[in-house]
Design a protein around this motif. Structure first.
Motif, PDB file in Angstrom:
ATOM      1  N   ALA A 160       0.825  -1.493  -0.060  1.00 56.52           N
ATOM      2  CA  ALA A 160      -0.109   0.116   0.057  1.00 56.52           C
ATOM      3  C   ALA A 160       0.930   1.357  -0.018  1.00 56.52           C
ATOM      4  O   ALA A 160       0.459   2.121  -0.591  1.00 56.52           O
ATOM      5  N   ASP A 161       2.039   1.304   0.502  1.00 52.79           N
ATOM      6  CA  ASP A 161       2.925   2.361   0.822  1.00 52.79           C
ATOM      7  C   ASP A 161       3.377   2.540  -0.497  1.00 52.79           C
ATOM      8  O   ASP A 161       3.430   3.744  -1.035  1.00 52.79           O
ATOM      9  N   LEU A 162       3.866   1.536  -1.364  1.00 48.95           N
ATOM     10  CA  LEU A 162       4.195   1.695  -2.659  1.00 48.95           C
ATOM     11  C   LEU A 162       3.187   2.165  -3.694  1.00 48.95           C
ATOM     12  O   LEU A 162       3.574   2.885  -4.508  1.00 48.95           O
ATOM     13  N   ALA A 163       2.014   1.753  -3.559  1.00 45.43           N
ATOM     14  CA  ALA A 163       0.902   2.279  -4.283  1.00 45.43           C
ATOM     15  C   ALA A 163       0.659   3.487  -4.055  1.00 45.43           C
ATOM     16  O   ALA A 163       0.278   4.090  -5.295  1.00 45.43           O
ATOM     17  N   MET A 164       0.827   4.046  -2.746  1.00 36.81           N
ATOM     18  CA  MET A 164       0.625   5.325  -2.803  1.00 36.81           C
ATOM     19  C   MET A 164       1.594   6.452  -3.533  1.00 36.81           C
ATOM     20  O   MET A 164       1.432   7.520  -3.848  1.00 36.81           O
ATOM     21  N   GLN A 165       2.495   5.898  -3.913  1.00 37.91           N
ATOM     22  CA  GLN A 165       3.477   6.445  -4.757  1.00 37.91           C
ATOM     23  C   GLN A 165       3.503   6.398  -6.295  1.00 37.91           C
ATOM     24  O   GLN A 165       4.226   6.834  -7.070  1.00 37.91           O
ATOM     25  N   HIS A 166       2.450   5.868  -6.518  1.00 43.00           N
ATOM     26  CA  HIS A 166       2.236   5.598  -8.301  1.00 43.00           C
ATOM     27  C   HIS A 166       1.660   6.837  -8.633  1.00 43.00           C
ATOM     28  O   HIS A 166       0.722   7.639  -7.930  1.00 43.00           O
ATOM     29  N   ASP A 167       2.251   7.498  -9.718  1.00 43.67           N
ATOM     30  CA  ASP A 167       1.866   9.040 -10.217  1.00 43.67           C
ATOM     31  C   ASP A 167       0.707   8.953 -11.175  1.00 43.67           C
ATOM     32  O   ASP A 167       0.272   9.967 -11.624  1.00 43.67           O
ATOM     33  N   GLY A 168       0.055   7.594 -11.746  1.00 40.48           N
ATOM     34  CA  GLY A 168      -0.784   7.692 -12.596  1.00 40.48           C
ATOM     35  C   GLY A 168      -0.333   7.782 -13.871  1.00 40.48           C
ATOM     36  O   GLY A 168      -1.232   7.563 -14.816  1.00 40.48           O
ATOM     37  N   LYS A 169       0.795   7.928 -14.397  1.00 39.53           N
ATOM     38  CA  LYS A 169       1.328   7.826 -15.544  1.00 39.53           C
ATOM     39  C   LYS A 169       2.248   6.867 -15.885  1.00 39.53           C
ATOM     40  O   LYS A 169       2.679   6.407 -17.216  1.00 39.53           O
ATOM     41  N   ASP A 170       2.921   5.983 -14.957  1.00 38.31           N
ATOM     42  CA  ASP A 170       4.061   5.378 -15.165  1.00 38.31           C
ATOM     43  C   ASP A 170       3.421   3.693 -15.332  1.00 38.31           C
ATOM     44  O   ASP A 170       3.095   3.048 -14.083  1.00 38.31           O
ATOM     45  N   ARG A 171       3.194   3.399 -16.262  1.00 34.52           N
ATOM     46  CA  ARG A 171       2.539   2.037 -16.634  1.00 34.52           C
ATOM     47  C   ARG A 171       3.712   0.850 -16.016  1.00 34.52           C
ATOM     48  O   ARG A 171       3.088  -0.016 -15.575  1.00 34.52           O
TER      49      ARG A 171
END
Length: 1019
Positions: A576-587
């Motif tokens: 979940a911590d890692l998922a929070m750092q997804h920027d919505g652009k990096d597939r």
């Protein structure tokens, strides 16, 4: 014979050849060089062009590099794969006996050979050749790895371990390492083994591999206890194992024909993958561990052309399901081609642009090239840079590339008018080339493996075989090698530092050096440390927890991957911590998160929701919902699918995501979307119904009512697609009405006869002489079906003397529109059951049969058959002729377009030919047309399918799932079958392309056709 040296002297130009070397820097961009190439083209005969001494004419090299012939026929022939040992000797796999049953070529009864070629005097040319192994069981092997006195040979269905026990360069012992892999001599089976920086073996197989069995014949289980078989994985796969074949790990799946995996010093994997021929979808992949690469539908296993929601617009993207959640992106799509061998170049002899980069053979485009990469978010970007390009001789087919101990490149040239693909136009030629900077002698550095220092120096070699010997020596030294390895660890060369790291953590002290690596300033070293921690089964969660907030997305990517298969409570929180750092652009990063959450989605998504109350609000959180595989994500997915603030086109991705979820929660969510009757709501209703299970809809009154309402609002293709899925009997009257009105007659008739009620209606109408007008239209609709019911209807009317002449003629003609019908026509003609006046109609009906024997046999019954064929000159004469490509277009349209497409024109049955001129020269074109059985493209094999109703269908399997088969038949017609209705399936030995296609052509027509095909090249 033409003399190249007198030719150069007459022109008075810088020397074109010097001891077999091409030195392009002196002339490649000059008017003189263009004149030379023109002169060579116009003066040399075709036979002279094929001579070894002329093999490098027309080659263009990258700046700073030259190429020299290392060995040619008769020293070797048909090299499929090579390796270079620590002494600089080139080991060659030969394929003289390549697919003799198909090619009809002669064979060596002694079997194929493994050759060792050696340059003893350092002049860059092989002086000596010897046979390491030859045996009747050796039939066109595809992969070789030289590991000291052990040689691993990949030849589906086996991987053999050959051992030279006494050092005489002869194999003394032959053992099975793996077996049960695909079919014998299949190009899409097992490929080369590679020794990795971690002391393990890496290998792969293409989509014909299917499964992996050990030496005892048992299905191998991977690191998660899963059988490596279609039960758990699909299509092409990538593996890692110990040197003895134990502890096999499946590292990636769903490739088509991933030919050779290349591993860099950090443990990052790269490979190429071939598309279904003619779709311009060849790709280069960074192999993200445990990723799915999208060749087939991940859920249904349907082939990529099968329709799906949010299907990609461009074929090269559609080919790999790139819009689907769960598909890892491609690094680079290179268009058409036939990709083969690949390495990572980690030497320093070549120009800096190629150091640390992939180097790859592309025989389809007659080129050896590199793909320099740059980091891009959690993934990479790349470009294409040619190293060696043959611009004049299409027979140049680079099959493999290796790095010699001195850092030069050794390239194997299959040398053939084609690129394999189940055929060989030439059996006796083959070349090996050496690429290096100009005037670089071929000298193999001396080795001293008797000391830790010597072994550490050998570990730095650009040659894999040398590094293997160094590794084995270091293993023997153990901790006593630590001092010298630490010195290498402290060097400035980061790739050498990585090699030292792997040896230190695997041989000396795993925990100590993993933790040193995880604290290193270099992100790639940290990543190697995390990979090693997983292999050594150290405290992976603890390390990931320390690295999870790194500012480097590549490190976080690796953290996510490290969580794969870990179901501990702490793993979900870290995810979940890692998922929070997804920027919505990096597939790339999103797919790494998906890999990390595999088999633990419920816990991971739940932990994520504790940090994000409403995951529909940001691009990043919407991505997480789209990628999720848990019931808890369904309500958010439904919300996003119906968000009126976003265009329906943008929302299609969320509807597609429903296909990757199963169960009651999903069904109820989709049911809740069925409401209203506005234009957009009708689209939503249609989408919801398309993603619900058929049985669920039929048992739900609410869903069925919504379906009927929606069907009433649809027309044409959309209506038929939905009705074809559900087969509601209530719709049969409408289907019949469409047929009567001439609206999509074939598709409507197909939908009608799929259901028992619809078939009964068709039989009722066609048996009634008063319904002849409708009957003719129904016959037109069912003529290409080929099912037993359709054949019975057509045959019954044809032989019924009480029916009108018009309807009998139509039935007779229509019966020849399917394979089963053609067989029936021949049988009836032979038995004399077709009335004399209907024989010409029957013959006309089979006149477009793809099987030439059917056409010829039927024509005999005309009595006045004038079945003469033109006698064409030999291919050697034909290829010397120049035709008219414009006239060839008409010849293609009349003879080939019924099965092939060029730039979207023609029927989609056989391989697309839009760039066939780049793949095959004129000689290859003639061979492919005249002898189609010699080169059946993979994926285009014909299948004979016997149905339980007694009918027999022939075609190409476009898609096959557990429940459905899509069968493509000549003319581009697709027949959808239920696997439950299939009695048996058998692959046909012959190509579905008719033999003797050119028999009825004049010489001019044949030459014009090939001139046109040769002009179809990559732009």
């Amino acid at each position: 014979m033409f003399n190249q040296f007198s030719f150069k002297a007459r022109l008075g130009i810088p020397m074109l050849f010097l001891g077999g070397t091409v030195l392009f820097s002196a002339y490649q961009h000059t008017p003189t060089s263009r004149f030379i190439n023109h002169y060579v083209d116009s003066v040399l005969t075709e036979a002279q062009k094929r001579l070894p001494e002329n093999s490098l004419a027309g080659v263009k090299m990258a700046e700073g590099l030259s190429v020299k012939t290392f060995a040619t026929e008769p020293m070797l022939m048909n090299p499929t794969d090579i390796d270079v040992d620590a002494r600089g000797r080139v080991w060659v796999l030969e394929a003289y006996n390549y697919r003799p049953a198909i090619t009809l070529n002669p064979t060596h009864k002694e079997g194929d050979r493994i050759m060792i070629l050696e340059d003893k005097d350092g002049d860059g040319k092989a002086d000596e050749s010897k046979v390491f192994y030859q045996d009747a069981s050796l039939n066109a092997p595809l992969g070789i790895a030289v590991l000291g006195n052990v040689v691993l040979v990949s030849q589906s269905p086996y991987v053999w371990k050959l051992t030279d026990t006494d050092g005489d360069d002869k194999a003394d012992k032959k053992e099975v390492l793996f077996q049960g892999i695909g079919g014998e001599q299949h190009d899409h089976g097992m490929h080369t083994f590679v020794f990795g920086p971690d002391g393990k073996l890496y290998f792969n197989f293409g989509n014909e591999g299917r499964q992996l069995k050990d030496a005892a014949g048992n299905i191998v289980k991977d690191q998660f206890g899963k059988e490596i078989s279609p039960k758990n994985y699909q299509e092409g796969m990538v593996f890692r194992c110990n040197l003895d074949g134990s502890e096999v790990e499946c590292l990636g799946q769903n490739f088509r024909n991933n030919y050779e995996v290349a591993v860099d010093s950090y443990g990052t994997m790269w490979q190429s993958d071939n598309d279904d021929d003619g779709n311009k979808g060849v790709r280069i992949n960074y192999v993200m561990e445990y990723g799915d690469y999208g060749y087939k539908d991940a859920v249904t296993r349907a082939s990529w052309p099968s329709n799906r929601t949010n299907i990609e617009e461009e074929t090269p993207r559609k080919h790999w399901h790139l819009n689907d959640p769960g598909t890892v992106p491609n690094l680079l799509q290179t268009g058409s081609g036939s990709p083969t061998g690949m390495i990572i170049y980690e030497g320093n002899l070549l120009p800096k642009a190629f150091q640390g980069q992939m180097i790859h053979c592309e025989p389809g485009h007659n080129v050896v090239r590199s793909y320099p990469v740059q980091k891009s978010g959690a993934g990479y970007s790349a470009e294409i840079v040619n190293i060696m390009k043959q611009e004049k001789d299409q027979w140049f087919r680079p099959a493999d590339v290796c790095v010699a101990p001195d850092g030069s490149l050794i390239v194997a040239d299959w040398y053939d008018p084609g690129v394999g693909g189940h055929q060989a136009g030439d059996q006796n030629r083959g070349r090996i080339y050496r690429i290096a900077p100009e005037n670089t002698p071929y000298k193999t550095p001396s080795l001293n493996l008797s000391t830790p220092l010597g072994a550490t120096l050998a570990l730095q070699s650009p040659n894999i075989a040398t590094r293997y010997l160094a590794w084995k020596a270091l293993e023997k030294f153990g901790k006593s090698a630590e001092t010298d390895l630490v010195k290498l660890w402290n060097s400035d060369n980061q790739r050498m530092k990585a090699r030292a790291f792997w040896a230190l953590c695997k041989i000396v002290d795993g925990k100590k050096y993993v933790e040193l690596a995880l604290n290193d300033a270099n992100a790639d070293i940290k990543i190697a440390g995390l990979r090693a921690a997983r292999q050594l089964k150290l405290n992976v969660l603890g390390y990931v927890n320390e690295l999870k907030n790194s500012s480097d997305p590549q490190i976080r990517r690796e953290c996510a991957i490290a969580l794969h298969g870990n179901t501990a409570a702490e793993a979900a929180n870290i995810w979940a911590d890692l998922a929070m750092q997804h920027d919505g652009k990096d597939r790339w990063y999103l797919e790494a998160l998906g890999i990390g959450a595999s088999d633990n989605w419920d816990a991971c998504f739940s932990a994520y929701l504790k940090k994000v109350n409403d995951p529909t609000q940001t691009l990043a959180s919407r991505d997480i919902v789209w990628r999720a595989r848990t019931d808890e994500s369904v309500k958010f997915l439904a919300s996003l699918a119906t968000d009126s603030h976003t265009s329906l086109k943008e929302r299609l991705r969320y509807f597609r995501a429903f296909d990757f979820l199963k169960g009651k929660v999903k069904s109820e969510a989709l049911m809740s979307l069925l409401k209203g009757n506005s234009a957009e709501q009708n689209e939503i209703n249609k989408l919801a119904l398309n993603h619900l299970d058929v049985d669920f809809v039929k048992t739900s009154p609410v869903a069925k009512a919504a379906l009927q309402k929606l069907l009433a609002s649809l027309n044409g293709k959309e209506y038929l697609e939905l009705q074809g899925k559900y087969l509601l009997p209530e719709e049969n009257p409408r289907l019949l009405s469409m047929i009567k009105n001439g609206e999509m007659v074939r598709q409507s008739a197909e939908a009608l006869i799929k259901s028992n009620e619809g078939l009964a209606l068709v039989k009722q109408i066609t048996s009634n002489p008063k319904e002849d007008a409708v009957t003719v239209k129904l016959l037109e609709g069912i003529k290409s079906n080929g099912g037993q019911n359709s054949l019975d209807i057509l045959k019954g009317i044809m032989l019924d003397k009480t029916r009108s002449e018009q309807v009998r003629r139509e039935a007779t003609r229509d019966l020849g529109d399917s394979d089963g019908g053609q067989n029936l026509i021949l049988a009836l003609l032979k038995e004399g059951k077709i009335q004399k006046e209907y024989i010409p109609v029957a013959v006309e009906g089979v006149s477009r049969a793809w099987r030439r024997n059917v056409r010829i046999e039927a024509a005999k019954y005309l009595g006045n058959s004038n079945n003469k064929t033109s006698k064409l000159p030999p291919v050697s004469e034909l290829i010397a002729m120049t035709g008219d490509a414009k006239k060839g277009v008409a010849v293609f349209a009349a003879n080939c377009s019924v099965c092939h497409q060029v730039n979207g024109e023609g029927m989609d049955f056989g391989p697309k030919l839009s760039e066939i001129g780049s793949k095959l020269g004129k000689d290859g074109q003639y061979l492919a047309i005249m002898y189609p059985d010699a080169g059946i493209g993979f994926g285009y094999e014909g299948w004979e399918i016997k149905m339980k109703d007694g009918s027999v269908l022939n075609g190409i399997i476009a898609s096959k799932t557990e429940t459905d088969i899509s069968l493509k038949m000549p003319g581009g017609i697709v027949q959808n079958l239920k696997t439950s209705a299939v009695k048996s399936m058998k692959m046909m030995n012959n190509s579905m392309m008719p033999t003797g296609l050119m028999d009825g052509m004049t010489k001019e027509e044949a030459v014009d056709l090939v001139e046109y095909l040769s002009s179809l090249k990559r732009k």
